[in-house]
Design a protein around this motif. Sequence first.
Motif, mmCIF file in Angstrom:
data_model
loop_
_atom_site.group_PDB
_atom_site.id
_atom_site.type_symbol
_atom_site.label_atom_id
_atom_site.label_comp_id
_atom_site.label_asym_id
_atom_site.label_seq_id
_atom_site.Cartn_x
_atom_site.Cartn_y
_atom_site.Cartn_z
ATOM 1 N N PHE A 175 -143.992 134.345 13.913
ATOM 2 C CA PHE A 175 -143.396 135.327 13.014
ATOM 3 C C PHE A 175 -142.328 136.122 13.729
ATOM 4 C CE2 PHE A 175 -146.760 137.696 15.070
ATOM 5 C CZ PHE A 175 -146.228 138.960 15.259
ATOM 6 N N ALA A 176 -141.492 136.762 12.918
ATOM 7 C CA ALA A 176 -140.421 137.600 13.440
ATOM 8 C C ALA A 176 -140.395 138.909 12.669
ATOM 9 C CB ALA A 176 -139.079 136.895 13.317
ATOM 10 N N LEU B 5 -135.705 141.283 15.560
ATOM 11 C CA LEU B 5 -135.906 142.339 16.548
ATOM 12 C C LEU B 5 -137.039 141.976 17.500
ATOM 13 C CD1 LEU B 5 -135.709 145.416 14.148
ATOM 14 C CD2 LEU B 5 -133.878 144.447 15.564
ATOM 15 N N LEU B 6 -137.959 141.145 17.011
ATOM 16 C CA LEU B 6 -139.148 140.765 17.764
ATOM 17 C C LEU B 6 -139.623 139.425 17.213
ATOM 18 C CD1 LEU B 6 -141.316 141.867 19.812
ATOM 19 C CD2 LEU B 6 -142.512 142.766 17.819
ATOM 20 N N THR B 7 -139.893 138.443 18.094
ATOM 21 C CA THR B 7 -140.332 137.125 17.657
ATOM 22 C C THR B 7 -141.532 136.678 18.469
ATOM 23 O OG1 THR B 7 -138.039 136.541 17.134
ATOM 24 C CG2 THR B 7 -139.602 134.726 17.278
ATOM 25 N N GLN C 36 -145.096 136.736 22.631
ATOM 26 C CA GLN C 36 -143.769 137.280 22.369
ATOM 27 C C GLN C 36 -142.736 136.451 23.126
ATOM 28 O OE1 GLN C 36 -143.326 141.533 22.926
ATOM 29 N NE2 GLN C 36 -141.146 141.310 23.308
ATOM 30 N N VAL C 37 -141.748 135.946 22.392
ATOM 31 C CA VAL C 37 -140.687 135.164 23.011
ATOM 32 C C VAL C 37 -139.322 135.833 22.925
ATOM 33 C CG1 VAL C 37 -141.887 132.968 22.692
ATOM 34 C CG2 VAL C 37 -140.308 133.776 20.918
ATOM 35 N N TYR C 38 -139.208 136.840 22.052
ATOM 36 C CA TYR C 38 -137.958 137.593 21.947
ATOM 37 C C TYR C 38 -138.267 139.017 21.556
ATOM 38 C CZ TYR C 38 -133.350 139.177 20.673
ATOM 39 O OH TYR C 38 -132.198 139.887 20.604
ATOM 40 N N PRO C 39 -137.686 139.999 22.175
ATOM 41 C CA PRO C 39 -136.959 139.846 23.430
ATOM 42 C C PRO C 39 -137.911 139.451 24.543
ATOM 43 C CG PRO C 39 -137.219 142.182 22.915
ATOM 44 C CD PRO C 39 -137.790 141.406 21.764
ATOM 45 N N GLU C 40 -137.373 138.791 25.544
ATOM 46 C CA GLU C 40 -138.209 138.370 26.654
ATOM 47 C C GLU C 40 -138.776 139.584 27.358
ATOM 48 O OE1 GLU C 40 -136.576 135.422 29.256
ATOM 49 O OE2 GLU C 40 -135.380 134.555 27.633
#
Length: 98
Positions: free
Chosen positions: A64-65, A85-87, A93-97
Amino acid sequence: MGVAGVWHAIEYHVTGKALDGSVRHDTRQLSREDALKMYTLNAAWIAFAEQQRGSLQAGKLADFAVLNQDIMAIPADKLHQTESLLTFVDGQQVYPEL
């Protein structure tokens, strides 16, 4: 197609207007809901992966994002401005690292 490309494509299917400003002169625009299904549930089906992904159900992957805007409420011609903003993928969590 990158994530930004997906939002441009969804906007095209909803508005009928291409990136170059040309307008599709037929009545095949999709609702936002149908465009999202096309890029989630239907995409999983085409990849023979509908048992693992494509919808939020127990036992399926739940990537999800968190998006920067409410894609169901913004003007349709702003869908291409959607960003994550967040994945999370596979519970991480892959984004942001980090």
